[in-house]
Design an enzyme around this catalytic site. Sequence first.
Site, short mmCIF file in Angstrom:
data_model
loop_
_atom_site.label_atom_id
_atom_site.label_comp_id
_atom_site.label_asym_id
_atom_site.label_seq_id
_atom_site.Cartn_x
_atom_site.Cartn_y
_atom_site.Cartn_z
N GLU A 5 10.76 -6.49 -9.58
CA GLU A 5 9.97 -5.33 -9.94
C GLU A 5 10.80 -4.41 -10.84
O GLU A 5 11.60 -3.60 -10.34
CB GLU A 5 9.56 -4.55 -8.68
CG GLU A 5 8.71 -5.34 -7.72
CD GLU A 5 7.85 -4.43 -6.85
OE1 GLU A 5 6.64 -4.65 -6.81
OE2 GLU A 5 8.39 -3.50 -6.22
N TRP A 48 0.81 -1.22 0.00
CA TRP A 48 0.00 0.00 0.00
C TRP A 48 0.84 1.27 0.00
O TRP A 48 0.30 2.37 -0.05
CB TRP A 48 -0.96 -0.01 1.20
CG TRP A 48 -2.12 -0.95 1.00
CD1 TRP A 48 -2.39 -1.70 -0.13
CD2 TRP A 48 -3.17 -1.25 1.93
NE1 TRP A 48 -3.55 -2.42 0.05
CE2 TRP A 48 -4.05 -2.17 1.31
CE3 TRP A 48 -3.45 -0.82 3.23
CZ2 TRP A 48 -5.19 -2.67 1.95
CZ3 TRP A 48 -4.59 -1.31 3.86
CH2 TRP A 48 -5.44 -2.22 3.23
N LYS A 49 2.16 1.12 0.12
CA LYS A 49 3.06 2.29 0.10
C LYS A 49 2.54 3.35 1.08
O LYS A 49 1.98 2.99 2.11
CB LYS A 49 3.20 2.81 -1.34
CG LYS A 49 3.57 1.68 -2.32
CD LYS A 49 3.99 2.16 -3.68
CE LYS A 49 4.36 0.96 -4.55
NZ LYS A 49 4.83 1.33 -5.87
N HIS A 99 12.70 -2.28 -1.46
CA HIS A 99 11.87 -1.82 -2.57
C HIS A 99 12.62 -0.74 -3.35
O HIS A 99 13.37 0.05 -2.77
CB HIS A 99 10.54 -1.26 -2.03
CG HIS A 99 9.53 -1.01 -3.10
ND1 HIS A 99 9.59 0.09 -3.91
CD2 HIS A 99 8.47 -1.75 -3.52
CE1 HIS A 99 8.58 0.03 -4.79
NE2 HIS A 99 7.89 -1.08 -4.57
N GLY A 140 1.01 -2.68 -6.25
CA GLY A 140 0.80 -1.37 -5.64
C GLY A 140 -0.62 -0.89 -5.90
O GLY A 140 -1.56 -1.27 -5.21
N GLY A 141 -0.77 -0.06 -6.93
CA GLY A 141 -2.05 0.60 -7.24
C GLY A 141 -3.28 -0.29 -7.18
O GLY A 141 -4.28 0.06 -6.54
N GLU A 162 11.75 2.00 -4.44
CA GLU A 162 11.51 3.37 -3.96
C GLU A 162 12.38 3.67 -2.74
O GLU A 162 12.82 4.81 -2.55
CB GLU A 162 10.01 3.55 -3.63
CG GLU A 162 9.19 3.65 -4.91
CD GLU A 162 7.78 3.07 -4.80
OE1 GLU A 162 7.29 2.88 -3.68
OE2 GLU A 162 7.17 2.83 -5.87
N SER A 194 2.77 -2.65 -12.21
CA SER A 194 1.52 -2.48 -12.95
C SER A 194 0.74 -3.78 -13.15
O SER A 194 0.10 -3.98 -14.19
CB SER A 194 1.78 -1.78 -14.29
OG SER A 194 2.34 -0.49 -14.08
P1 13P Z 1 2.26 -0.75 -9.07
O1 13P Z 1 1.48 -2.04 -8.99
O2 13P Z 1 1.44 0.45 -8.64
O3 13P Z 1 2.94 -0.58 -10.37
O4 13P Z 1 3.42 -0.85 -7.96
C1 13P Z 1 4.23 -1.97 -7.94
C2 13P Z 1 5.04 -1.95 -6.70
O5 13P Z 1 5.94 -1.16 -6.57
C3 13P Z 1 4.70 -2.91 -5.64
O6 13P Z 1 5.68 -2.96 -4.66
#
Ligand code: 13P
Length: 250
Positions: free
Chosen positions: A167, A10-11, A95, A233-234, A97, A212
């Site tokens: 990823e 969920w970031k 991750h 993520g999204g 990020e 994605s």
């Molecule tokens: P998305 O699914 O939003 O592209 O994000 C992937 C992600 O970074 C999961 O850790």
Amino acid sequence: MRKPLMAGNWKMNKTVAEAVSIVKALKSSIADVKDVDVLICPTFMALYAVNSEVKGSNINIGAQNLFWESKGAFTGEISPAMVKDAGCSYVLIGHSERRQYFGETNETVNKKIKAALAAELIPVVCVGETLKEREDNVTFKVIEKQINEGLVGLRAEQAGIVVIAYEPVWAIGTGKTATPDQAQEVHAFARKAYGKMYGDASQKVRILYGGSVNPANVSELMKQSDIDGGLVGGASLDAESFTKLVKYSK
Ligand code: 13P
């Protein structure tokens, strides 16, 4: 056979109330799922409340990070034991990020993996190349280095417990998914690289794809022999779409 794992990262999203309301919905929508492990990684702030909500259900929870020291003067950090105490069984580590914005390196990733395992948490270790690295044809080299340096020094029994998440940075949050073939190629390579370090453990280790993933592309990705789940993520931020991912058609 590796049991698939569908994980939602969920970031930095959702208040405690929002997080609880989604897991409440998920709890009933996926109650019948037995053949897929389900993992939700909310923010640290929501872990405790989410854990109370999912107790006794088939939803596992994980943190998005931890620090390797066990306690002391490390303002703003969270220890492995605290993560465990909040009800987590998993933790995301390295991750992209965190590598990109918070200076994480293969070396800090390695310390965190070892600290997580010592606290009986399952680390989900993220690797992946940037767009530039893919264009420069160094994808395999980058993945191999992340695995060799990030996952070095595990004991034999620990080596089969970890989860790896591939990823590609260019596919995260961009709507641009790696094709099933592109993903499979890297997954197979990553498993082989891990096998050079830990032999048969590489056949046990689940390798998730992230970038994605959505209800429309999940099934094709999951058909690939070395893709053992998703790190999403999204599309994990909404109970309905995450339910579709957990219940992808086989
Ligand atoms: P998305 O699914 O939003 O592209 O994000 C992937 C992600 O970074 C999961 O850790």
